[in-house]
Write a protein that holds these residues in place. Structure first.
Motif, PDB file in Angstrom:
ATOM      1  N   LEU A 238       0.808  -1.229   0.000  1.00 38.83           N
ATOM      2  CA  LEU A 238       0.000   0.000   0.000  1.00 38.83           C
ATOM      3  C   LEU A 238       0.838   1.275   0.000  1.00 38.83           C
ATOM      4  N   LEU A 239       2.139   1.130   0.190  1.00 40.37           N
ATOM      5  CA  LEU A 239       2.991   2.300   0.421  1.00 40.37           C
ATOM      6  C   LEU A 239       2.932   3.307  -0.729  1.00 40.37           C
ATOM      7  N   GLU A 240       2.976   2.830  -1.963  1.00 44.25           N
ATOM      8  CA  GLU A 240       2.927   3.749  -3.103  1.00 44.25           C
ATOM      9  C   GLU A 240       1.592   4.475  -3.152  1.00 44.25           C
ATOM     10  N   PHE A 241       0.515   3.782  -2.794  1.00 38.64           N
ATOM     11  CA  PHE A 241      -0.807   4.412  -2.765  1.00 38.64           C
ATOM     12  C   PHE A 241      -0.860   5.490  -1.685  1.00 38.64           C
ATOM     13  N   PHE A 242      -0.289   5.174  -0.511  1.00 37.55           N
ATOM     14  CA  PHE A 242      -0.258   6.160   0.574  1.00 37.55           C
ATOM     15  C   PHE A 242       0.434   7.449   0.124  1.00 37.55           C
ATOM     16  N   GLU A 243       1.492   7.310  -0.656  1.00 39.84           N
ATOM     17  CA  GLU A 243       2.208   8.477  -1.166  1.00 39.84           C
ATOM     18  C   GLU A 243       1.407   9.177  -2.257  1.00 39.84           C
ATOM     19  N   ALA A 244       0.805   8.389  -3.134  1.00 42.67           N
ATOM     20  CA  ALA A 244       0.120   8.948  -4.309  1.00 42.67           C
ATOM     21  C   ALA A 244      -1.042   9.855  -3.929  1.00 42.67           C
ATOM     22  N   ILE A 245      -1.781   9.492  -2.880  1.00 45.92           N
ATOM     23  CA  ILE A 245      -2.975  10.276  -2.546  1.00 45.92           C
ATOM     24  C   ILE A 245      -2.637  11.635  -1.932  1.00 45.92           C
ATOM     25  N   PHE A 246      -1.328  11.914  -1.826  1.00 51.86           N
ATOM     26  CA  PHE A 246      -0.904  13.251  -1.409  1.00 51.86           C
ATOM     27  C   PHE A 246      -0.043  13.914  -2.485  1.00 51.86           C
ATOM     28  N   VAL A 247      -0.229  13.483  -3.740  1.00 51.51           N
ATOM     29  CA  VAL A 247       0.504  14.067  -4.862  1.00 51.51           C
ATOM     30  C   VAL A 247       0.067  15.515  -5.103  1.00 51.51           C
ATOM     31  N   ALA A 248      -1.115  15.859  -4.616  1.00 52.16           N
ATOM     32  CA  ALA A 248      -1.646  17.229  -4.631  1.00 52.16           C
ATOM     33  C   ALA A 248      -2.272  17.462  -3.266  1.00 52.16           C
ATOM     34  N   PRO A 249      -2.556  18.718  -2.912  1.00 49.22           N
ATOM     35  CA  PRO A 249      -3.121  18.965  -1.583  1.00 49.22           C
ATOM     36  C   PRO A 249      -4.390  18.150  -1.321  1.00 49.22           C
ATOM     37  N   ASN A 250      -4.385  17.464  -0.173  1.00 48.11           N
ATOM     38  CA  ASN A 250      -5.542  16.688   0.287  1.00 48.11           C
ATOM     39  C   ASN A 250      -6.742  17.623   0.499  1.00 48.11           C
ATOM     40  N   PRO A 251      -7.967  17.206   0.048  1.00 48.53           N
ATOM     41  CA  PRO A 251      -8.373  15.889  -0.431  1.00 48.53           C
ATOM     42  C   PRO A 251      -8.541  15.772  -1.950  1.00 48.53           C
ATOM     43  N   ALA A 252      -7.898  16.618  -2.731  1.00 45.19           N
ATOM     44  CA  ALA A 252      -8.111  16.569  -4.183  1.00 45.19           C
ATOM     45  C   ALA A 252      -7.809  15.187  -4.780  1.00 45.19           C
ATOM     46  N   PRO A 253      -6.692  14.529  -4.431  1.00 48.39           N
ATOM     47  CA  PRO A 253      -6.416  13.224  -5.030  1.00 48.39           C
ATOM     48  C   PRO A 253      -7.425  12.144  -4.646  1.00 48.39           C
ATOM     49  N   ILE A 254      -7.782  12.050  -3.360  1.00 50.98           N
ATOM     50  CA  ILE A 254      -8.714  10.998  -2.949  1.00 50.98           C
ATOM     51  C   ILE A 254     -10.104  11.272  -3.501  1.00 50.98           C
ATOM     52  N   LYS A 255     -10.490  12.540  -3.621  1.00 49.69           N
ATOM     53  CA  LYS A 255     -11.782  12.848  -4.232  1.00 49.69           C
ATOM     54  C   LYS A 255     -11.789  12.449  -5.708  1.00 49.69           C
ATOM     55  N   TYR A 256     -10.679  12.691  -6.400  1.00 54.10           N
ATOM     56  CA  TYR A 256     -10.591  12.280  -7.805  1.00 54.10           C
ATOM     57  C   TYR A 256     -10.786  10.772  -7.929  1.00 54.10           C
ATOM     58  N   TYR A 282      -1.312   9.264 -12.943  1.00 54.85           N
ATOM     59  CA  TYR A 282      -0.480   8.598 -11.929  1.00 54.85           C
ATOM     60  C   TYR A 282      -1.354   7.923 -10.876  1.00 54.85           C
ATOM     61  N   LEU A 283      -2.371   8.634 -10.388  1.00 54.86           N
ATOM     62  CA  LEU A 283      -3.273   8.077  -9.381  1.00 54.86           C
ATOM     63  C   LEU A 283      -3.976   6.823  -9.905  1.00 54.86           C
ATOM     64  N   ASN A 284      -4.440   6.890 -11.146  1.00 55.55           N
ATOM     65  CA  ASN A 284      -5.119   5.730 -11.739  1.00 55.55           C
ATOM     66  C   ASN A 284      -4.189   4.525 -11.830  1.00 55.55           C
ATOM     67  N   GLN A 285      -2.957   4.759 -12.230  1.00 54.40           N
ATOM     68  CA  GLN A 285      -1.991   3.666 -12.372  1.00 54.40           C
ATOM     69  C   GLN A 285      -1.707   3.008 -11.032  1.00 54.40           C
ATOM     70  N   VAL A 286      -1.483   3.824 -10.011  1.00 52.66           N
ATOM     71  CA  VAL A 286      -1.158   3.287  -8.690  1.00 52.66           C
ATOM     72  C   VAL A 286      -2.345   2.519  -8.116  1.00 52.66           C
ATOM     73  N   TYR A 287      -3.542   3.082  -8.237  1.00 50.41           N
ATOM     74  CA  TYR A 287      -4.723   2.415  -7.695  1.00 50.41           C
ATOM     75  C   TYR A 287      -5.017   1.115  -8.440  1.00 50.41           C
ATOM     76  N   GLN A 288      -4.809   1.119  -9.742  1.00 51.66           N
ATOM     77  CA  GLN A 288      -5.046  -0.093 -10.534  1.00 51.66           C
ATOM     78  C   GLN A 288      -4.124  -1.232 -10.094  1.00 51.66           C
ATOM     79  N   LYS A 289      -2.893  -0.893  -9.723  1.00 47.61           N
ATOM     80  CA  LYS A 289      -1.966  -1.922  -9.225  1.00 47.61           C
ATOM     81  C   LYS A 289      -2.542  -2.622  -7.996  1.00 47.61           C
ATOM     82  N   ILE A 290      -3.137  -1.840  -7.101  1.00 48.92           N
ATOM     83  CA  ILE A 290      -3.726  -2.407  -5.900  1.00 48.92           C
ATOM     84  C   ILE A 290      -4.898  -3.300  -6.258  1.00 48.92           C
ATOM     85  N   MET A 291      -5.726  -2.826  -7.189  1.00 50.10           N
ATOM     86  CA  MET A 291      -6.894  -3.624  -7.596  1.00 50.10           C
ATOM     87  C   MET A 291      -6.469  -4.923  -8.261  1.00 50.10           C
TER      88      MET A 291
END
Length: 294
Positions: A238-256, A282-291
């Motif tokens: 999950l580490l890459e996902f944890f980093e990815a969701i703060f690629v922009a100011p929270n909560p913009a990435p998690i809302k996307y 980038y967010l889509n790629q990281v999340y897809q890896k988890i899925m």
């Protein structure tokens, strides 16, 4: 003491196309969070865009999330501001509504001294019977609640926990070592969930749990059962996902990501803006890896 649970989610505030609160989508999100392991929900915290919510909007959210949760999860109201009097008034109103606890962020912008911080939280605690979670996030507030101050605050009966987002494991360790066993320290950073548990922390106030709640619950439970290798494996996955969701100011990435995965939570309110095309890819790629792994 009220136990908020190990996995707490700092919930986004769903907005419709007019950027008004979307209660239908809020109910859907509450149901989803509870179904995926969330034991308590922070309403109108940083992830809920509290700086752009009016008092009436906050009170509406407190009331409705309490109704939607219907006893299945605790509801923690974000009532902290940088104005002690205003914080007291909002805390009292939240108590009247019936929430299970409040979260009080360190006063931002006015940069109080440690004495000022202590007296701010003490004054609010004296005006409510609700259990209080203090929120230390120096990166947003401009002030760090030092360990010594937090340890003194923990001696106040209804100050029962802290969300520590300083990122300083030494400071967290000092707090854990010098507070009572029934004072709980929560990580305020998803990526530090497992490290914080390993030094005696209690849980996580999470953003990632909007979409990987089941995995986070498995990680926490694995650690508590002594299966450290499995907990570490989940953490690393999950580490890459944890980093990815703060690629922009929270909560913009998690809302996307929520919008992209069946939850119409809308955009962020100005002065925040939605993620760029590059960030969204980038967010889509990281999340897809988890899925793909689950």
């Amino acid at each position: 003491m009220l136990d908020f649970g190990r996995l707490v989610t700092a919930m986004v505030t769903p907005f419709n196309q007019d950027q008004e609160i979307d209660l239908k989508e809020t109910k859907k999100l509450v149901d989803h969070l509870i179904a995926t392991g969330t034991e308590a929900i922070v309403v109108a915290g940083t992830t809920g865009e509290s700086p752009t919510l009016t008092k009436d909007e906050k009170l509406l959210l407190f009331e409705k999330v309490l109704e939607f949760a219907n006893g299945r999860a605790k509801v923690i109201a974000g009532t902290g501001t940088n104005n002690t009097k205003t914080s007291i008034e909002l805390t009292k109103a939240a108590e009247q509504i019936g929430v299970d606890g409040v979260m009080l962020v360190a006063p931002y912008y006015n940069k109080p001294s440690q004495e000022g911080l202590y007296n701010h939280f003490k004054a609010i605690a004296a005006e409510t019977k609700l259990p209080i979670m203090i929120y230390n996030i120096p990166g947003r507030t401009g002030v760090n609640i030092q360990a010594k101050t937090l340890i003194e605050l923990s001696k106040i009966d209804n100050i029962v926990s802290v969300k520590e987002a300083s990122g300083d494991l030494t400071q967290m360790g000092e707090i854990i070592k010098n507070t009572a066993d029934d004072f709980y320290l929560y990580s305020g950073d998803d990526k530090l969930t497992l490290p914080v548990l390993s030094i005696g922390g209690y849980g996580i106030v999470s953003v990632a749990s909007h979409l990987v709640g089941d995995q986070m619950k498995d990680m926490i439970n694995s650690y508590l059962k002594g299966n450290n290798s499995l907990a570490a494996s989940i953490h690393l996955d999950l580490l890459e996902f944890f980093e990815a969701i703060f690629v922009a100011p929270n909560p913009a990435p998690i809302k996307y990501l929520l919008n992209n995965n069946g939850f119409n939570v809308g955009s962020v309110r100005l002065p925040l803006v939605t993620v760029t095309d590059e960030q969204s890819n980038y967010l889509n790629q990281v999340y897809q890896k988890i899925m793909d792994r689950n």
